[in-house]
Design a protein around this motif. Structure first.
Motif, PDB file in Angstrom:
ATOM      1  N   GLU A 186       0.894  -1.142  -0.062  1.00 36.35           N
ATOM      2  CA  GLU A 186       0.209  -0.019   0.184  1.00 36.35           C
ATOM      3  C   GLU A 186       0.789   1.255  -0.146  1.00 36.35           C
ATOM      4  N   PRO A 187       0.752   1.889  -0.980  1.00 39.54           N
ATOM      5  CA  PRO A 187       1.414   3.335  -1.051  1.00 39.54           C
ATOM      6  C   PRO A 187       0.552   4.158   0.024  1.00 39.54           C
ATOM      7  N   MET A 188       1.180   4.974   0.992  1.00 41.94           N
ATOM      8  CA  MET A 188       0.488   5.880   2.103  1.00 41.94           C
ATOM      9  C   MET A 188       0.792   7.179   2.091  1.00 41.94           C
ATOM     10  N   ARG A 189       1.171   7.988   0.954  1.00 45.51           N
ATOM     11  CA  ARG A 189       1.678   9.192   1.167  1.00 45.51           C
ATOM     12  C   ARG A 189       0.230  10.161   0.780  1.00 45.51           C
ATOM     13  N   ALA A 190      -0.372   9.642  -0.461  1.00 46.52           N
ATOM     14  CA  ALA A 190      -1.249  10.610  -0.784  1.00 46.52           C
ATOM     15  C   ALA A 190      -2.462  10.838  -0.068  1.00 46.52           C
ATOM     16  N   CYS A 191      -2.941   9.668   0.418  1.00 43.00           N
ATOM     17  CA  CYS A 191      -4.451   9.497   1.095  1.00 43.00           C
ATOM     18  C   CYS A 191      -4.048   9.299   2.749  1.00 43.00           C
ATOM     19  N   LYS A 192      -4.595  10.430   3.602  1.00 38.59           N
ATOM     20  CA  LYS A 192      -3.915  10.505   5.083  1.00 38.59           C
ATOM     21  C   LYS A 192      -4.735   9.309   5.711  1.00 38.59           C
ATOM     22  N   GLY A 193      -6.062   9.178   5.461  1.00 41.99           N
ATOM     23  CA  GLY A 193      -6.885   8.282   6.229  1.00 41.99           C
ATOM     24  C   GLY A 193      -6.541   6.808   5.744  1.00 41.99           C
ATOM     25  N   TRP A 194      -6.326   6.637   4.574  1.00 37.61           N
ATOM     26  CA  TRP A 194      -6.053   5.379   4.029  1.00 37.61           C
ATOM     27  C   TRP A 194      -4.664   4.934   4.790  1.00 37.61           C
ATOM     28  N   ALA A 195      -3.704   5.702   4.929  1.00 34.20           N
ATOM     29  CA  ALA A 195      -2.482   5.622   5.430  1.00 34.20           C
ATOM     30  C   ALA A 195      -2.543   5.132   6.927  1.00 34.20           C
ATOM     31  N   LEU A 196      -3.550   5.938   7.419  1.00 32.20           N
ATOM     32  CA  LEU A 196      -3.683   5.468   9.080  1.00 32.20           C
ATOM     33  C   LEU A 196      -4.270   4.071   9.184  1.00 32.20           C
ATOM     34  N   GLY A 197      -5.234   3.831   8.094  1.00 32.97           N
ATOM     35  CA  GLY A 197      -5.943   2.415   8.285  1.00 32.97           C
ATOM     36  C   GLY A 197      -4.672   1.324   7.899  1.00 32.97           C
ATOM     37  N   CYS A 198      -3.907   1.684   7.098  1.00 36.69           N
ATOM     38  CA  CYS A 198      -2.820   0.588   6.913  1.00 36.69           C
ATOM     39  C   CYS A 198      -1.919   0.417   7.972  1.00 36.69           C
ATOM     40  N   ALA A 199      -1.331   1.646   8.421  1.00 35.99           N
ATOM     41  CA  ALA A 199      -0.480   1.638   9.593  1.00 35.99           C
ATOM     42  C   ALA A 199      -1.045   0.825  10.856  1.00 35.99           C
ATOM     43  N   VAL A 200      -2.201   0.885  11.223  1.00 40.56           N
ATOM     44  CA  VAL A 200      -2.919   0.319  12.396  1.00 40.56           C
ATOM     45  C   VAL A 200      -3.257  -0.970  12.365  1.00 40.56           C
ATOM     46  N   SER A 201      -3.130  -1.456  11.045  1.00 39.90           N
ATOM     47  CA  SER A 201      -4.053  -2.746  10.653  1.00 39.90           C
ATOM     48  C   SER A 201      -3.307  -3.738  11.595  1.00 39.90           C
ATOM     49  N   THR A 202      -4.365  -4.722  12.115  1.00 37.01           N
ATOM     50  CA  THR A 202      -3.989  -5.676  13.178  1.00 37.01           C
ATOM     51  C   THR A 202      -3.257  -6.911  12.655  1.00 37.01           C
ATOM     52  N   ARG A 203      -3.453  -7.002  11.343  1.00 30.37           N
ATOM     53  CA  ARG A 203      -2.779  -8.190  10.631  1.00 30.37           C
ATOM     54  C   ARG A 203      -1.562  -7.600  10.109  1.00 30.37           C
TER      55      ARG A 203
END
Lengths: 647, 647
Positions: A440-457
């Protein structure tokens, strides 16, 4: 046959949980009903059983780990796209919760045989497969299947059982060889992909599970249920989001995401690829030149899958199911391959070897960048030149990984571990979350980035990550009804994004537990199924009134089980909820989103807000006792308390 | 040869640390001197490097774990019994620090080749062995050695190198097959036994390390050193404790310990065996009927080892080195074998398979008791009747464990894991500390019990456990000089025992780091070498003044590194510092110590006192920041702080 008839006459929770101890060969069952009210089914019940049955000191690839298969609660009914199977176990990638999901026919066959879940304990002495023929369950020798590719395994089993309708999930050589990112392939071409659960299956000497069921699934209130089904099908029929997937499969997303800076390029050196180049592997190219037919699974109103055929060139003759959007990200973007048949070939090989393509491409992209930077040389790579876009090398590396041959043995550890084994500063190029490679790229969409980073898996966009911020222009009433906020701030903003993430964490837990495809929920578009739609389907099916809010509470409960598992097993804390450093340190270099970067301070604030909504401690990221007790998880609170990991 | 000459002319710290990355094939060195002042050498430096190089998320059997070999600082000099080699890595038994030690010639050969430590990282693609010929180090193919027994491996290597004086450490089939309790055999018959480090070596595809050194070890003040050596040899020459070992080897302890209730019987159902029965396997029996000759290693004034030969019966023709006291405990006591040649055979097979006998006997004793109680049947055991004392079954199970064949695959997990895999209440019969099988009875001697329970490496009596309480009659001045207490309370008392444990934790860390045999320190008897003797040897050798107290401070530092490793990697807390429940719940049934049991409340008090002396927190068992800073371990304090595991 008595059992079968009873199941058919009863409601969709009449099934059983099948326990199989491969060490002792013993099997027993327990009614699913005991867990259904608190955890629904599928991923929810799986993760509760995982939490209860695996001790924190157990490592993922030992026989004391368990592998749990679970059909979603609504699977086998006519609810739209109710085909999902959840597979859970302790993850060899993260050391925390390993959770994956797949569509296919397997989940329905399992329910038709009378089982909702299978809990696999211990390890068989020799390769075996599990054969579930209605209520006759046997552990069968699999010496003749060991070493086989997935398609060979599936057809062997169907042939020797003389039944083509058998549901089969299997591992390929990657799982046998304990490749850390090995996956489980369901019905030959669908993947329970992430978290390395294929290696857990391989470590148990379990090559496959085959199931044939001939019963039916009854629902409590048939008429009401059929009305709810009609409404849900109607909604999906009118949905624009559903239409796009029907027309282009998941590939539609590639050009759209590229334009907003969500397309990974060369191991995330950039999050954009020049548009003309992307056109070479566009949805249109695949649709016009390679597509043979569309394909859908159990009760699916969309049929987003495709059969492709390669008619010329080096891969002439290849016929395969897939590809998905991930393939364009992984092979087209992260590895810069622009020859469409090569992406089909790589996709097909991942399915045959039982390699999760997100993890495999992660290791390979890391190696390519290390090679580019001079940290790896041909002395390390068995003489291969790791030049971006060289698909022959990629295809050779997939094979080497699956068999842990030569340089592939290092790549088979995943990029995080591989980088720490060789050192040399290569750690900077391992793009992972909690140890699992991230696509997952995580720079452009901030909410998307948060979701990717906190992912439990770990690395994943289906544990909170969402694209709701792409719908920032929706009318206020829609936004309020769905997400409880007056308007969704656009993708550049950090505001209110934590709310969206928490909403989707819960929704994802629900759909995975009901067995409904996430893509058909309002995750895939605001005009699709929402918690109320799901609650009506569920209420009518089981004859127990439940609201959308009730369901969301169950989603919160399930998510908190996974969180606690991670805290107890992997020791994850706030520091593990950050994105890879690259996204904080290097901006997007080109394209319309040029210059976008994650701002550390604003990310921190978003993370604070996220913990607050959950009721977790901001400093540690740990849960709180009162909050777990509110969710009916005081057992978990007590475990955390004994370990001193709760506030 | 320049390097060699320089080493010979320099002091005993002139050596290097050799790093070998088996994944990449790269090697490099660093001077040992960088670590010697803080951690001495051997176990001390090993554990610091382990702490620094392995991340908490790494599991023991993956390539990111490291295996560290270290010769003690005084090895290669004439200091008495300075032959010890330490081997360390993350333990597959406990998930915490894995630490073991062996005598032999290997350690001296390593130093003569110019190296003090070897740090093995990564995993070789195919079986290899490491060949260190002076300053030429090569990774050699070991395809022809894989699968071989230890003795075959050692003689193959010596033969192909054409040199009989090569030091070799190797794993047997047990290590290759990742048996969790596999050990590393040094010089064919000495074992770096505990903690499963043979499996770590196997997981690296490393069959053996062979070394030949022709340099010498210089000391800083030769005349002073020789005087210190003379005094130490003189002290051991006059020692009554040393005399007993010289005469009977370690076997002398069996009848003595049995009389005070320190002899395990049938998986610790009792801590006493009827004296006439014990006589069948007494030291006298072995000495009169089987002993061929005495044997000692590098600079040893005792020669406690023995060569035995079996002249008749089913094991006729067996010639082997060993047995040790452990064999009488493990095979004679825990498994109730009373046929002396069978114990020799079992001992020999453990060495050939590379199985740690304490762990192997633990799994087997657990299985025997489960069989006795009906929790395991012949259906589970491949048809074997697990009747106490049936040595043929024991010998067959050792083989099955080493090859993970059938029922042996379960036993290969160690009793704790095996019991949790099969369940059925069998957990109660798994006698382990922190996951590692324990061969130590813990009811009769309270201080000994505390030492066994708090052991940083899990089941072990060489991490604090001591028999000082057997010397409760010593004059006040002796007691005060050695242990700092007016008198040692007898074995029934809980008083002051924590002090003894802490004293020996530090002393053990010192001797393992200097490379001096623990049995020759005042652990083996109050008339043997004490910290002052060791300090004088060390000061003269390195030309840096150090007192006994200084050494004890280093011991404390080393012990605290291991403690922190356990907290960070395995999450151990106060609850993990308790003995197996059996010793708290079931009293000794027979013999002079009949009725003895560990009292929970008094044990708790002893544990409180133990934490207090260490300056650790009583509630959690965690370390304190100020105490770690005092020891010069603020780096560790910072790591613990980041994990929230410090006070």
């Amino acid at each position: 046959m008595v059992t079968r008839t009873e199941v058919a006459k009863s409601n969709c929770f009449a099934g059983k949980i099948l326990y199989v101890n491969l060490t002792t060969g013993r099997m027993w069952t327990e009614p699913t009903m005991a867990y259904a009210e608190r955890f629904l089914g599928g991923r929810g019940i799986n993760n509760w059983l995982l939490y209860k049955r695996v001790k924190p000191w157990v490592t993922p690839l030992e026989s004391a780990n368990v592998l749990i298969i679970g059909a979603g609660a609504l699977v086998g009914t006519l609810a739209p796209c109710a085909s999902r199977l959840s597979v859970d176990g302790k993850s060899p990638m993260t050391g925390g919760v390993g959770s994956s999901s797949s569509c296919g026919y397997f989940a329905a066959e399992l329910k038709f045989a009378g089982y909702d879940h299978i809990v696999i304990q211990g390890r068989a002495r020799n390769p075996v497969y599990l054969w579930i023929d209605e209520d006759r369950v046997r552990i069968e020798d699999a010496a003749h299947l060991w070493g086989k590719l997935v398609s060979e395994t599936v057809s062997s089993i169907k042939e020797e059982r003389g039944d083509d309708r058998i549901g089969v999930l299997a591992i390929g050589p990657a799982g046998e060889n304990l490749v850390r990112g090995a996956c489980i392939i369901v019905d030959q071409a669908r993947a329970a992909g992430r978290c390395g659960l294929g290696a857990v299956m391989g470590a148990k000497n379990l090559k496959a599970i085959a199931v044939r069921g001939k019963g039916g699934i009854g629902v409590a209130e048939p008429q009401r249920f059929m009305e709810a089904v009609d409404r849900a099908w109607g909604k999906l029929g009118r949905s624009e989001s559903a239409r796009r997937r029907r027309e282009w499969g998941t590939l539609w997303a590639a050009p759209v995401c590229n334009e907003i800076g969500l397309f990974p390029w060369k191991n995330f050196q950039d999050d954009y690829v020049e548009a003309d180049r992307l056109k070479r592997i566009s949805p249109q190219v695949y649709s016009e030149h390679y597509q043979v037919r569309r394909l859908g699974y159990m009760s699916c109103p969309i049929s987003c899958s495709r059969i492709y055929e390669v008619k010329d060139g080096p891969y002439k003759g290849l016929i395969c199911e897939g590809i998905e959007a991930n393939d364009l990200w992984n092979f087209g973007g992260r590895l810069a391959i622009d020859y469409p048949p090569a992406i089909l070939k790589a996709h097909h090989l991942c399915n045959e070897y039982g390699l999760d393509q997100d993890n495999a491409a992660g290791s390979i992209a890391w190696a390519f960048e290390c090679y580019e930077k001079g940290l790896l040389t041909e002395e390390d790579t068995d003489g291969l030149s790791l030049e971006w876009g060289n698909y022959e090398v990629v295809i050779e590396l997939l094979r080497k990984m699956a068999y842990r041959e030569g340089f592939g043995d290092l790549l088979a550890e995943g990029s995080k571990r591989a980088s720490e084994i060789i050192g040399r500063g290569s750690e900077a190029f391992a793009i992972h979350v909690k140890g699992q490679d991230s696509m997952e790229p995580m720079r452009a969409c901030k909410g998307w980035a948060l979701g990717c980073a906190v992912s439990t898996r770990g690395g994943s966009h289906t544990r909170g990550a969402n694209l709701a911020e792409l719908y920032s222009g929706l009318p206020k009433e829609v936004s309020e009804r769905i997400w409880g906020i007056p308007a969704v701030p656009d993708r550049h903003s950090y505001k209110d994004k934590a709310k969206l993430v928490v909403y989707y964490e819960r929704l994802q837990a629900i759909v995975d537990s009901l067995g409904i495809c996430l893509l058909c929920s309002n995750w895939g578009g605001p005009d699709q199924l929402d918690p109320e739609d799901l609650a009506e389907l569920y209420s009518a099916a089981v004859g127990r009134e439940i609201t959308g809010d009730d369901l969301m509470l169950v989603g919160e409960r399930i998510h908190n089980i996974e969180k606690a598992f991670n805290v107890l097993h992997a020791g994850f804390k706030r520091q593990d909820d950050y994105p890879p450093l690259r996204f904080i340190e290097e901006p997007i270099r080109s394209g319309p989103a040029r210059g976008e970067i994650l701002d550390r301070a604003q990310f921190d604030q978003m993370l604070d807000e996220y913990y607050e909504i959950h009721g977790w401690d901001k400093e540690t990221g740990w849960q709180r006792k009162a909050q777990l007790e509110r969710l009916g998880l005081s057992e978990i609170a007590a475990d955390l308390e004994r370990s001193g990991k709760i506030l």
